[in-house]
Design an enzyme around this catalytic site. Structure first.
Site, PDB file in Angstrom:
ATOM      1  N   THR A 180      61.360  22.977  40.791  1.00 22.51           N
ATOM      2  CA  THR A 180      61.435  22.809  42.259  1.00 22.51           C
ATOM      3  C   THR A 180      60.008  22.667  42.767  1.00 22.51           C
ATOM      4  OG1 THR A 180      61.139  25.132  42.882  1.00 22.51           O
ATOM      5  CG2 THR A 180      63.372  24.457  42.269  1.00 22.51           C
ATOM      6  N   ASP A 181      59.866  22.405  44.050  1.00 20.33           N
ATOM      7  CA  ASP A 181      58.504  22.285  44.607  1.00 20.33           C
ATOM      8  C   ASP A 181      57.749  23.603  44.449  1.00 20.33           C
ATOM      9  OD1 ASP A 181      58.882  19.694  45.246  1.00 20.33           O
ATOM     10  OD2 ASP A 181      59.484  20.067  47.328  1.00 20.33           O
ATOM     11  N   CYS A 182      58.462  24.718  44.627  1.00 20.33           N
ATOM     12  CA  CYS A 182      57.769  26.011  44.540  1.00 20.33           C
ATOM     13  C   CYS A 182      57.763  26.601  43.123  1.00 20.33           C
ATOM     14  CB  CYS A 182      58.367  26.999  45.543  1.00 20.33           C
ATOM     15  SG  CYS A 182      60.158  26.994  45.583  1.00 20.33           S
ATOM     16  N   TYR A 183      58.655  26.135  42.281  1.00 20.77           N
ATOM     17  CA  TYR A 183      58.701  26.578  40.865  1.00 20.77           C
ATOM     18  C   TYR A 183      58.719  25.319  39.993  1.00 20.77           C
ATOM     19  CZ  TYR A 183      59.780  31.274  42.551  1.00 20.77           C
ATOM     20  OH  TYR A 183      59.724  32.497  43.160  1.00 20.77           O
ATOM     21  N   PRO A 184      57.545  24.680  39.797  1.00 23.86           N
ATOM     22  CA  PRO A 184      57.552  23.333  39.186  1.00 23.86           C
ATOM     23  C   PRO A 184      57.844  23.302  37.684  1.00 23.86           C
ATOM     24  CG  PRO A 184      55.301  24.075  39.613  1.00 23.86           C
ATOM     25  CD  PRO A 184      56.201  25.099  40.211  1.00 23.86           C
TER      26      PRO A 184
END
Lengths: 135, 401
Positions: free
Chosen positions: B138-142
């Site tokens: 994800t954007d916060c957990y790439p």
């Protein structure tokens, strides 16, 4: 009359030889075969209980050694791992020779190697892998 | 004169508490009488050490750099799958979990040599475990992939959480069929070849407090060699099971959900366990102190193996088909004698629960209390008891269409 339980290891060249026959016929020994197999290295392995007069037994053992059969005591092939045993007792009714002993006062399990015939029934029954048969 | 838990704790702090095991109390009460024994004894320790399948642990592994969100992805500890449905780096491992490539029972009976229970034992033993994980990013957990060794000492929270442990009584398993069967109660030989039971009997916690008068939510316990707590009633808690006049259930009844810090536990009391042809599980050591508040509570703790009965159940047909019916009732005294009579046949017995180890736990807990290392707790709330009407319901299946 002497008795012992041994594991015989036959090199490839001896696999077809009727060695048990000779032990009985030529040396007057009582041989009770507990287990037998040929392993992938093409060695034959035979777990036996062997008994007879002291002299005959000695001669029989010499015969095996001269042929190149490796003889070792059964005790070396069976390991009771005391540190893994939790003394649950689930193996007690499984053992056919009462080699696994339960002190019913303390509910502590112990193992009598001399009574063990290496049948291996306890191996899958033990939830903690406290018995190993290397045969 | 009834005592309070606070008074007992004051005695423990002064090193004056009289603490005995659930085995020792039997003779003490017989010798001194219930009244005197209740006055003199402050705590009775109970214990059990047996396979408890509904066991597991949750771990917070800490955040990697860059970050990864395991939630919704897949993760494995030593190739055993863990549950990833909680947030980014909380994982849950269950005792029954098996590696994806374990052949299971494809060749029956499967060996089941390594699973979640073994992972938990190795984690507690301080061994490095291989963590492998994939995530969707994800954007916060790439990050999408993680492969690393982990060790309990470097993790954040490591909590043993067992939804169902310490069963109050259990079945005696036999096999009426003519083939060997492989069950969670062990290998059962054909035609009543053996009978396996699983309870510490007179030492077992809930058999010594049959109506849960002292053991409740919040009770501090010995758990896996460390200190834990009763978190809730266990799953399948069935307090309305039939009981003998002394209150002791004649079949599986109450259960406990327990939890505690894995970092304080020991592999000696949490053992990865293999049931051939069935799967893996975890053998858990539990010890529970019973405060002797009055004569009634003391009387419950004097229960003996000969007063505790269990039902003999056929695991070749009745159990798997969920058919009612018991082949008879036997006492733990008979079970521990090594032979029981079933359908006129003498059947040799074996136990999955270790009485010897339970005794050790009861002794350890006794010593902790005597040496002021362990104080008793007042339950925050009682567990549902025989008067609750709570029963253990079967699944009601409803067709999907």
């Amino acid at each position: 009359m002497q008795k012992k339980k041994v594991v015989l290891t036959f090199p490839y060249k001896l696999i077809n030889q009727p060695i048990t026959y000779h032990l009985i016929k030529d040396y007057d020994l009582k041989v009770n075969i507990l287990r037998a197999r040929i392993n992938p290295r093409e060695e034959g392995r035979l777990m036996i209980e062997i008994g007879g007069e002291e002299k005959s037994l000695e001669k029989g053992m010499n015969y095996l050694k001269e042929l190149g059969v490796e003889v070792q005591s059964l005790a070396q092939d069976i390991r009771w791992l005391d540190e893994k045993c939790t003394h649950c007792t689930v193996c007690i009714p499984i053992c056919p020779t009462e080699a696994i002993i339960l002190d019913r006062n303390q509910m502590i399990v112990s193992f009598d190697k001399d009574k063990c015939i290496g049948c291996g029934l306890c191996v899958p029954a033990c939830p903690y892998k406290a018995v190993e048969i290397l045969f | 004169m009834p005592k309070t838990i606070r008074e007992i704790n004051e005695k423990i702090k002064r090193g004056e508490a009289v603490v005995v095991t659930a085995e020792e109390i039997i003779d003490i009460a017989e010798e001194k009488g219930v009244k005197k024994a209740a006055q003199e004894v402050d705590v009775v320790t109970t214990a059990t050490f047996g396979p408890m399948c509904s066991s597991g642990a949750y771990l917070n592994i800490g955040h990697s750099k860059p970050r990864i969100k395991l939630g919704g992805g897949r993760a494995y500890l030593n190739d055993v799958p863990v549950y990833t449905g909680f947030a980014a780096v909380d994982i849950l491992i269950g005792a029954n979990a098996l590696p994806d490539d374990d052949p299971r029972n494809k060749i029956h009976p499967g060996e089941f040599s390594y699973g979640g229970g073994h992972v938990i034992e190795e984690l507690v033993a301080g061994k490095d475990l291989k963590l492998t994980a994939t995530a969707y990013g994800t954007d916060c957990y790439p990050r999408k992939k993680l492969e690393t060794w982990i060790n309990i000492k470097d993790l954040n929270e490591t909590v043993l959480f067992n939804p169902r442990n310490a069963y109050q009584n259990y079945n005696v398993a036999v096999n009426l069929s003519d083939r060997v069967i492989y069950t969670y109660m062990g290998i059962l030989k054909p035609k009543l070849g053996n009978a396996n039971y699983c309870s510490a009997g007179q030492l077992s916690p809930l058999l010594n407090d049959p109506y849960y008068k002292t053991i409740g939510i919040g009770t501090r316990i010995f758990l896996g060699g460390g200190v834990g707590y009763v978190a809730w009633q266990g799953t399948q808690h069935n307090p309305t099971a039939p009981r003998t006049p002394n209150g002791v259930p004649r079949a599986g009844a109450g259960t406990l959900a327990v939890m505690g810090d894995l970092k304080k536990m020991s592999p000696e009391w949490l053992k990865g366990t293999t049931m051939t042809g069935y799967g893996t599980t975890l053998t858990v050591g539990i010890g529970i102190p019973i405060p002797i508040l009055d004569e009634e509570i003391l009387t419950y703790t004097t229960v003996k193996d000969e007063d505790i009965y269990a039902q003999v159940i056929d695991y070749s047909l009745a159990y798997p088909e969920f058919e009612p019916g018991s082949l008879g009732e036997v006492s733990y005294r008979e079970l521990k004698s090594g032979r029981i009579l079933v359908q006129g046949k003498e059947v040799p017995t074996g136990s999955l629960s270790s009485y010897a180890r339970a005794k050790e736990i009861a002794d350890i807990l006794k010593n902790w209390i005597k040496r002021d290392k362990f104080l008793l707790t007042e339950p925050v709330q009682s567990l549902p008891s025989a008067d609750s009407g709570l029963t253990f319901k079967p699944l009601k299946e409803r067709p999907l269409e």
